[in-house]
Write a protein that holds these residues in place. Structure first.
Motif, PDB file in Angstrom:
ATOM      1  N   ILE A 100       0.853  -1.191   0.000  1.00 28.05           N
ATOM      2  CA  ILE A 100       0.000   0.000   0.000  1.00 28.05           C
ATOM      3  C   ILE A 100       0.888   1.239   0.000  1.00 28.05           C
ATOM      4  CG2 ILE A 100      -1.846   1.225   1.204  1.00 28.05           C
ATOM      5  CD1 ILE A 100      -2.670  -1.406   2.471  1.00 28.05           C
TER       6      ILE A 100
ATOM      7  N   GLU B 271      -4.125   5.340   3.428  1.00 31.77           N
ATOM      8  CA  GLU B 271      -4.817   4.189   2.845  1.00 31.77           C
ATOM      9  C   GLU B 271      -4.631   2.949   3.711  1.00 31.77           C
ATOM     10  OE1 GLU B 271      -4.190   5.284  -1.910  1.00 31.77           O
ATOM     11  OE2 GLU B 271      -2.678   4.118  -0.830  1.00 31.77           O
TER      12      GLU B 271
ATOM     13  N   GLY C 215      -5.347  -0.011  -2.447  1.00 35.55           N
ATOM     14  CA  GLY C 215      -5.167   1.429  -2.431  1.00 35.55           C
ATOM     15  C   GLY C 215      -6.294   2.143  -3.143  1.00 35.55           C
TER      16      GLY C 215
END
Length: 258
Positions: free
Chosen positions: A23, A28, A106
């Protein structure tokens, strides 16, 4: 021989016990870390001391789960976004953690002309680049770098996930040249790291799933930056709600059965 024969099939025919989430942004990652009740790695780190990368680990649905992020830029203090940090991190994660499955989770921009709406969670069916323009025969194809995604038709059906091709570039905005190539890539979603993660996963023949929540409508009327910032929390929440369902489904299953 295509990407789903020979030794690649050996990796898809064993049960999934370890997953690694790559990520790009802390904002996120943290809702997911909290949802899965993961803890930040204590010293000594599996990563070199010189890098800002972070790892959060734990267990969920019988799986060993790791979330790795590139961390903050040492000089400017912002998230280390883009293809270079995430490709290095993906490589290090494969070497150190030996995941059976990588999940690139993401946010992304989505095209409403392709059916995308704010908060939708998409599974990427193909990866390509739109900002590696090399107008030389064969090198032009290398620049686009199209790669197929790991087939997961049963997972997509079971969780009613949307699907679409992904196009990756290192800029949040979109130049006319980018737009032309994105259209040629037939992309539904546009991000800043997916194709780089796919490149490394392909090198090591590690199965990859890309889950992207839509923060902004690329072909909409709102400015991209404004819409991205406005909807980041909505997209992160959508991911955090979807990921546990994905992990429950993949736990103990062979990749070939997904």
């Amino acid at each position: 021989m295509d990407g789903w024969t020979g030794h690649v099939m050996k990796k898809t025919s064993r049960k999934t016990t370890t997953t690694s989430f790559t990520i790009s942004m802390q904002a996120e990652a943290m809702p997911l870390v909290q949802t899965l009740q993961l803890t930040e790695e204590d010293e000594p780190s599996v990563f070199p001391k010189a890098v800002p990368w972070k790892k959060y680990s734990g267990t969920h649905e019988g799986l060993s789960v790791h979330v790795v992020v590139p961390g903050k830029d040492f000089n400017l203090g912002v998230d280390s976004v883009g293809t270079v940090p995430v490709s290095m991190l993906t490589y290090a994660s494969i070497v150190s953690l030996h995941p059976d499955l990588i999940i690139n989770a993401g946010t992304a921009g989505g095209f409403q002309s392709k059916g995308a709406a704010i908060g939708d969670v998409f599974v990427a069916t193909q990866f390509a680049n739109h900002d590696r323009r090399i107008p030389v025969p064969v090198f032009d194809e290398y620049g686009i770098g199209t790669l197929g995604a790991t087939p997961i038709p049963n997972l997509v059906k079971a969780l009613a996930l949307k699907e679409g091709k992904m196009s990756t570039g290192n800029s949040l905005d979109m130049t006319p040249e980018d737009e032309e190539i994105i259209k040629a890539n037939d992309a539904t979603i546009k991000d800043m790291e997916g194709a780089a993660v796919a490149y490394v996963a392909d090198l090591f023949t590690v199965p990859l799933i890309a889950l992207k929540a839509v923060t902004d409508i690329v072909d909409g009327s709102k400015p991209t930056v404004e819409e991205f910032l406005e909807n980041m929390s909505t997209a992160a929440a959508a991911l955090s709600a979807m990921v546990p369902r994905v992990l429950k489904y993949v736990s103990g299953k062979k990749i070939a059965d997904l």
